[in-house]
Design a protein around this motif. Sequence first.
Motif, PDB file in Angstrom:
ATOM      1  N   GLN A 162       0.733  12.653 -13.006  1.00 46.99           N
ATOM      2  CA  GLN A 162       1.955  11.840 -12.989  1.00 46.99           C
ATOM      3  C   GLN A 162       3.176  12.709 -12.653  1.00 46.99           C
ATOM      4  O   GLN A 162       4.074  12.280 -11.915  1.00 46.99           O
ATOM      5  N   GLN A 212      -6.320   2.796 -12.953  1.00 46.80           N
ATOM      6  CA  GLN A 212      -5.032   3.017 -12.264  1.00 46.80           C
ATOM      7  C   GLN A 212      -5.209   3.960 -11.072  1.00 46.80           C
ATOM      8  O   GLN A 212      -4.651   3.738  -9.990  1.00 46.80           O
ATOM      9  N   LYS A 216      -0.044  14.846  -2.723  1.00 48.98           N
ATOM     10  CA  LYS A 216      -1.216  14.096  -3.226  1.00 48.98           C
ATOM     11  C   LYS A 216      -2.263  14.030  -2.119  1.00 48.98           C
ATOM     12  O   LYS A 216      -1.977  13.622  -1.002  1.00 48.98           O
ATOM     13  N   PHE A 237      -4.060  13.720 -16.719  1.00 49.01           N
ATOM     14  CA  PHE A 237      -3.376  12.549 -16.171  1.00 49.01           C
ATOM     15  C   PHE A 237      -1.859  12.754 -16.156  1.00 49.01           C
ATOM     16  O   PHE A 237      -1.170  12.337 -15.224  1.00 49.01           O
ATOM     17  N   GLU A 238      -1.325  13.406 -17.206  1.00 50.98           N
ATOM     18  CA  GLU A 238       0.113  13.680 -17.272  1.00 50.98           C
ATOM     19  C   GLU A 238       0.548  14.625 -16.152  1.00 50.98           C
ATOM     20  O   GLU A 238       1.623  14.446 -15.555  1.00 50.98           O
ATOM     21  N   LEU A 270       3.240  13.309  -8.974  1.00 48.81           N
ATOM     22  CA  LEU A 270       3.722  12.136  -8.241  1.00 48.81           C
ATOM     23  C   LEU A 270       5.241  12.033  -8.302  1.00 48.81           C
ATOM     24  O   LEU A 270       5.891  11.585  -7.347  1.00 48.81           O
TER      25      LEU A 270
END
Length: 585
Positions: A58, A91, A68, A54-55, A61
């Motif tokens: 992020q 999320q 993406k 997940f990091e 992004l």
Amino acid sequence: SNVFVSTALLSMYCKLDLVPDARRVFDEMPLRNEFSWAAMVAGYASTKCSEEAFEIFQLMLAECPSQKNEFVATAVLSAVSVPSGLPMGVQLHGLAVKDGLVVFVSVENSLVTMYAKAGCMDAALHVFASSKERNSITWSAMITGYAQNGNAESAFRMFLQMLAAGFSPTEFTLVGVLNACSDVGALMEGKQTHGLMVKLGFEVQVYVKSALVDMYAKCGCITDAKEGFDQFHELDIVLWTAMVAGHVQNGEYEEALRLYARMDKEGIIPTNLTITSVLKACAGLAALEPGKQLHTQILKFGFGLGSSVGSALSTMYSKCGNLDDGTVVFRRMPHKDVIAWNSIISGFSQNGRGNEALDLFEEMKLEGTAPDHITFINVLCACSHMGLVDRGWIYFRSMTKDYGLTPRLDHYACMVDILSRAGMLNEAKDFIESISIDHGTCLWRILLGACRSIRDFDVGAYAGEQLMELGTGDSSAYILLSNIYAAQRKWTDVERVRHLMRSRGVSKDPGCSWVELNSKIHVFVVGEQQHPEAENINTELRRLAKHMKDEGYRPTSKFSWEEELDTLGESHEEDQFELISAVSS
């Protein structure tokens, strides 16, 4: 410096499970594309590192949001498809809707899988229902999700809808259906699924055969499971575990231990589930020495005392009467869930140490662990053994009042046992008649057994007649009622009960016991003479019986065994054998 070469290098390290090395390559890349990000996220996903994946997403992004795409989204959704990953998954779902990525069927499939693995089947169904381009993977994700979350009926229904919609099932779909069959013991549906597998040519797949072995074993068809197991030339740990667990579930504890010994001899490293199943077999046989040996293997393989292994080990020691070691294991467990608490409370309760069992229950509540139905069964059993009627009522009422738990048949049975052991037979009779749920013959059988011990013939005869009216198939109920009438010299009723037993084809199951001696389990069945030392054992029993008689021994039971032999008559030799054996032992 070439982005394609470095991405291939990154992917290689990930597929070799060398994720730290992959991350070094990733960090040193001067240029990254969408495939580089997706490969790194997928690497973390393969090692269940959801937060790290997940990091990375992020970071992507923040640095290059334009890269993406559906591949990266699918990879990161796969990474967070664990129970603890639900907040991150929600999320990602919102982001996928915002950026229009949900139009890709791969993203929808990943969303369904993510919600299913988090146990949110309503959310998974919502994504599934809104999907406009379902494929076999979408259907399989829903079916497997229902199976994994214990909703076998919905899994079956979804599978039928899939077939009706014209989709051909994959091997993964059928494995999901087999898992659902395993959970609820649906043998007929399992056999139908097996037939479909053969028809579609999927039976040769190793993981499909593993699911078949597991299904047959859990449905009680241990012969069919063994036939499938023996067909494998190279057995993996999944198959070994399925077979061991199948033997344990069907009460074949000796076979489970023999199979594990064979597995150990062949150098197969067990898993947590294998160890847990074998510990259950040791507990079922009260085989302490094999259990201790298994404890050393737990330390050797570094399994630790996580909830499943720790609880099973604690239960094994308790069932073998070794409460000290069971308590040590329990206290050393890093995280104690309700299963762990139940195992230790049950151990003290079953070994006659009810006060300590109740103290543990109070400690459990103080630590903030909410009790479940099993906890209250153990607590009520402790009250029963100690004759704590008032305290038993308090706990029984507390189930609904304090924890919102609806009493089940087992809890009603415990309360009947508490009242019966305390000699409150009329209260127990009234309690049974006040119960609204269908309790069959269970509660009347408990009351009948208590009446026989306390010699309350009126309540005993009433309970026995209730059992006769319900058509019980329990042979001991007929014998107990017959003995009660015999003690009252009501020979017409004795003959009526015996006639009912014969006309209904009720036969008495032979008694079975076992003892561990010199690390070997010796099994004895009433009426059999298969043990290699049977002749010496019988000689010693006769010597002991004569010695007891010469010493003037008389049984302390309220029904003398000579009286019961007269009551049973010549046609019930097996009952006589059991009575003589009981006196002899």
